[in-house]
Scaffold this motif. Structure first.
Motif, PDB file in Angstrom:
ATOM      1  N   PRO A 165      12.569   8.509  -5.659  1.00 51.49           N
ATOM      2  CA  PRO A 165      12.402   9.706  -6.492  1.00 51.49           C
ATOM      3  C   PRO A 165      10.952  10.026  -6.832  1.00 51.49           C
ATOM      4  CG  PRO A 165      13.351   7.912  -7.783  1.00 51.49           C
ATOM      5  CD  PRO A 165      13.318   7.464  -6.349  1.00 51.49           C
ATOM      6  N   THR A 166      10.067   9.052  -6.788  1.00 50.76           N
ATOM      7  CA  THR A 166       8.658   9.344  -7.093  1.00 50.76           C
ATOM      8  C   THR A 166       7.963  10.074  -5.948  1.00 50.76           C
ATOM      9  OG1 THR A 166       7.924   7.172  -6.310  1.00 50.76           O
ATOM     10  CG2 THR A 166       8.451   7.379  -8.671  1.00 50.76           C
ATOM     11  N   ALA A 167       8.525  10.001  -4.756  1.00 47.27           N
ATOM     12  CA  ALA A 167       7.917  10.690  -3.612  1.00 47.27           C
ATOM     13  C   ALA A 167       7.859  12.190  -3.854  1.00 47.27           C
ATOM     14  CB  ALA A 167       8.696  10.386  -2.338  1.00 47.27           C
ATOM     15  N   LEU A 168       8.879  12.736  -4.494  1.00 49.76           N
ATOM     16  CA  LEU A 168       8.909  14.174  -4.736  1.00 49.76           C
ATOM     17  C   LEU A 168       7.795  14.609  -5.692  1.00 49.76           C
ATOM     18  CD1 LEU A 168      10.311  16.809  -4.067  1.00 49.76           C
ATOM     19  CD2 LEU A 168      11.941  16.346  -5.900  1.00 49.76           C
ATOM     20  N   ILE A 169       7.325  13.695  -6.523  1.00 44.06           N
ATOM     21  CA  ILE A 169       6.226  14.008  -7.441  1.00 44.06           C
ATOM     22  C   ILE A 169       4.879  13.872  -6.708  1.00 44.06           C
ATOM     23  CG2 ILE A 169       5.157  13.447  -9.666  1.00 44.06           C
ATOM     24  CD1 ILE A 169       7.901  12.249 -10.486  1.00 44.06           C
ATOM     25  N   GLY A 170       4.847  13.120  -5.605  1.00 40.30           N
ATOM     26  CA  GLY A 170       3.629  13.093  -4.801  1.00 40.30           C
ATOM     27  C   GLY A 170       3.109  11.734  -4.382  1.00 40.30           C
ATOM     28  N   LEU A 171       3.741  10.637  -4.837  1.00 41.28           N
ATOM     29  CA  LEU A 171       3.298   9.301  -4.430  1.00 41.28           C
ATOM     30  C   LEU A 171       4.530   8.399  -4.373  1.00 41.28           C
ATOM     31  CD1 LEU A 171       0.827   7.459  -3.809  1.00 41.28           C
ATOM     32  CD2 LEU A 171       0.785   6.884  -6.245  1.00 41.28           C
ATOM     33  N   PRO A 172       4.969   8.006  -3.173  1.00 38.56           N
ATOM     34  CA  PRO A 172       6.181   7.194  -3.051  1.00 38.56           C
ATOM     35  C   PRO A 172       5.937   5.748  -3.500  1.00 38.56           C
ATOM     36  CG  PRO A 172       5.227   7.570  -0.890  1.00 38.56           C
ATOM     37  CD  PRO A 172       4.397   8.338  -1.872  1.00 38.56           C
ATOM     38  N   LEU A 173       6.247   5.487  -4.769  1.00 41.51           N
ATOM     39  CA  LEU A 173       5.930   4.174  -5.349  1.00 41.51           C
ATOM     40  C   LEU A 173       6.726   3.028  -4.745  1.00 41.51           C
ATOM     41  CD1 LEU A 173       5.435   4.865  -9.158  1.00 41.51           C
ATOM     42  CD2 LEU A 173       3.706   4.550  -7.377  1.00 41.51           C
ATOM     43  N   ILE A 174       7.950   3.255  -4.329  1.00 38.71           N
ATOM     44  CA  ILE A 174       8.726   2.169  -3.718  1.00 38.71           C
ATOM     45  C   ILE A 174       8.026   1.708  -2.445  1.00 38.71           C
ATOM     46  CG2 ILE A 174      10.910   1.558  -2.609  1.00 38.71           C
ATOM     47  CD1 ILE A 174      12.282   3.466  -4.640  1.00 38.71           C
ATOM     48  N   ALA A 175       7.658   2.646  -1.591  1.00 41.18           N
ATOM     49  CA  ALA A 175       6.950   2.301  -0.360  1.00 41.18           C
ATOM     50  C   ALA A 175       5.577   1.710  -0.653  1.00 41.18           C
ATOM     51  CB  ALA A 175       6.817   3.533   0.529  1.00 41.18           C
ATOM     52  N   LEU A 176       4.851   2.322  -1.591  1.00 40.97           N
ATOM     53  CA  LEU A 176       3.517   1.836  -1.922  1.00 40.97           C
ATOM     54  C   LEU A 176       3.563   0.424  -2.485  1.00 40.97           C
ATOM     55  CD1 LEU A 176       0.474   2.138  -2.182  1.00 40.97           C
ATOM     56  CD2 LEU A 176       0.856   3.309  -4.372  1.00 40.97           C
ATOM     57  N   ALA A 177       4.521   0.143  -3.355  1.00 39.13           N
ATOM     58  CA  ALA A 177       4.644  -1.215  -3.904  1.00 39.13           C
ATOM     59  C   ALA A 177       4.860  -2.230  -2.788  1.00 39.13           C
ATOM     60  CB  ALA A 177       5.774  -1.273  -4.926  1.00 39.13           C
ATOM     61  N   GLY A 178       5.649  -1.874  -1.796  1.00 40.91           N
ATOM     62  CA  GLY A 178       5.847  -2.765  -0.651  1.00 40.91           C
ATOM     63  C   GLY A 178       4.567  -2.980   0.139  1.00 40.91           C
ATOM     64  N   LEU A 179       3.808  -1.902   0.357  1.00 43.28           N
ATOM     65  CA  LEU A 179       2.531  -2.033   1.070  1.00 43.28           C
ATOM     66  C   LEU A 179       1.555  -2.900   0.282  1.00 43.28           C
ATOM     67  CD1 LEU A 179       1.957   1.662   2.280  1.00 43.28           C
ATOM     68  CD2 LEU A 179       2.953  -0.243   3.576  1.00 43.28           C
ATOM     69  N   LEU A 180       1.506  -2.692  -1.024  1.00 43.78           N
ATOM     70  CA  LEU A 180       0.602  -3.488  -1.864  1.00 43.78           C
ATOM     71  C   LEU A 180       0.994  -4.969  -1.844  1.00 43.78           C
ATOM     72  CD1 LEU A 180       0.197  -0.992  -4.825  1.00 43.78           C
ATOM     73  CD2 LEU A 180      -1.631  -1.758  -3.278  1.00 43.78           C
ATOM     74  N   ARG A 181       2.284  -5.251  -1.926  1.00 42.49           N
ATOM     75  CA  ARG A 181       2.727  -6.664  -1.855  1.00 42.49           C
ATOM     76  C   ARG A 181       2.343  -7.273  -0.514  1.00 42.49           C
ATOM     77  NH1 ARG A 181       7.088  -4.570  -4.744  1.00 42.49           N
ATOM     78  NH2 ARG A 181       8.312  -4.265  -2.856  1.00 42.49           N
ATOM     79  N   ALA A 182       2.470  -6.510   0.552  1.00 44.61           N
ATOM     80  CA  ALA A 182       2.134  -7.002   1.891  1.00 44.61           C
ATOM     81  C   ALA A 182       0.648  -7.339   2.018  1.00 44.61           C
ATOM     82  CB  ALA A 182       2.527  -5.968   2.954  1.00 44.61           C
ATOM     83  N   THR A 183      -0.174  -6.758   1.166  1.00 49.20           N
ATOM     84  CA  THR A 183      -1.617  -7.029   1.223  1.00 49.20           C
ATOM     85  C   THR A 183      -2.053  -7.999   0.128  1.00 49.20           C
ATOM     86  OG1 THR A 183      -2.101  -5.058  -0.108  1.00 49.20           O
ATOM     87  CG2 THR A 183      -2.134  -4.818   2.296  1.00 49.20           C
ATOM     88  N   GLY A 184      -1.096  -8.625  -0.541  1.00 52.96           N
ATOM     89  CA  GLY A 184      -1.421  -9.663  -1.499  1.00 52.96           C
ATOM     90  C   GLY A 184      -1.549  -9.219  -2.950  1.00 52.96           C
ATOM     91  N   HIS A 185      -1.276  -7.973  -3.242  1.00 51.70           N
ATOM     92  CA  HIS A 185      -1.315  -7.500  -4.629  1.00 51.70           C
ATOM     93  C   HIS A 185      -0.066  -7.995  -5.367  1.00 51.70           C
ATOM     94  CE1 HIS A 185      -4.202  -4.712  -2.808  1.00 51.70           C
ATOM     95  NE2 HIS A 185      -4.702  -4.606  -4.013  1.00 51.70           N
ATOM     96  N   ALA A 186      -0.265  -8.423  -6.585  1.00 54.56           N
ATOM     97  CA  ALA A 186       0.853  -8.925  -7.401  1.00 54.56           C
ATOM     98  C   ALA A 186       1.511  -7.739  -8.124  1.00 54.56           C
ATOM     99  CB  ALA A 186       0.353  -9.950  -8.418  1.00 54.56           C
ATOM    100  N   VAL A 187       2.488  -7.161  -7.443  1.00 54.45           N
ATOM    101  CA  VAL A 187       3.238  -6.056  -8.034  1.00 54.45           C
ATOM    102  C   VAL A 187       4.552  -6.641  -8.538  1.00 54.45           C
ATOM    103  CG1 VAL A 187       4.292  -3.807  -7.606  1.00 54.45           C
ATOM    104  CG2 VAL A 187       2.190  -4.449  -6.395  1.00 54.45           C
ATOM    105  N   PRO A 188       4.862  -6.408  -9.815  1.00 55.73           N
ATOM    106  CA  PRO A 188       6.091  -7.023 -10.367  1.00 55.73           C
ATOM    107  C   PRO A 188       7.312  -6.780  -9.514  1.00 55.73           C
ATOM    108  CG  PRO A 188       4.907  -5.783 -12.050  1.00 55.73           C
ATOM    109  CD  PRO A 188       4.197  -5.545 -10.749  1.00 55.73           C
TER     110      PRO A 188
END
Length: 188
Positions: A165-188
């Motif tokens: 649902p955040t994609a419609l606002i302009g930034l897909p947080l579900i996908a972004l959180a996955g990308l950030l985790r894949a690069t070592g960011h500690a996303v809850p």
């Protein structure tokens, strides 16, 4: 360091939900479509270009680029910019389904990860008075599709079909959180 390659207040507010420190920088990207470019391809190309523009000057930072294109009948619906254009967009979308292509790119140096989302919005039939009342209340002239789904614009819809649902606002947080985790960011 995490940088959002955007000055959009909507994207900034969304990224703040992840509670990671970041800063925003304007990428200065030319957002015009290439001749014959499909809306989904345009969103992906612009997300990557925004991330690349900032990553070039900040090679040690992870840079987030994102872009969204609204599509109706194969044509891109841009940000209306003014009331007459918003009225025209909402009239054209009345009772129809509009596709929103949202892309996100995470980049540091030569490392690039990307994801895309397709959200389908079905608008209810909109009478002219309803369009006028909505625009009087929210003035969404800086939003593709001439509405803010996170606000009163939700009343214009019959349905939203999306995995994020955040994609419609302009930034897909579900996908972004996955990308950030894949690069070592500690996303809850």
């Amino acid at each position: 360091m995490l940088i959002l390659a955007s000055t959009s207040p909507y994207r900034r507010q969304l990224l703040e939900r992840l509670r990671l420190p970041f800063r925003c920088l304007a990428p200065g990207t030319d957002e015009r479509a290439l001749c014959g470019e499909r809306p989904a391809d345009l969103a992906g190309r612009l997300a990557a270009a925004k991330a690349a523009a900032i990553a070039l000057a900040h090679p040690q930072a992870w840079v987030i680029g994102s872009d969204q294109c609204a599509e109706l009948d194969g044509h891109v619906l841009g940000k209306p910019g003014n009331r007459p254009a918003a009225i025209a967009q909402l009239q054209a979308m009345s009772g129809r389904t509009v596709d929103f292509h949202t892309a996100v790119c995470l980049r540091r140096g030569d490392q690039v990860l990307a994801a895309a989302d397709l959200t389908r919005v079905r608008l209810r039939p909109l009478e002219p008075a309803a369009i006028e009342r909505y625009l009087d209340a929210e003035q969404p002239y800086d939003c593709a599709g001439s509405f803010k789904c996170e606000g009163l614009g939700i009343a214009l819809f019959e349905a939203i079909d999306s995995t994020d649902p955040t994609a419609l606002i302009g930034l897909p947080l579900i996908a972004l959180a996955g990308l950030l985790r894949a690069t070592g960011h500690a996303v809850p």
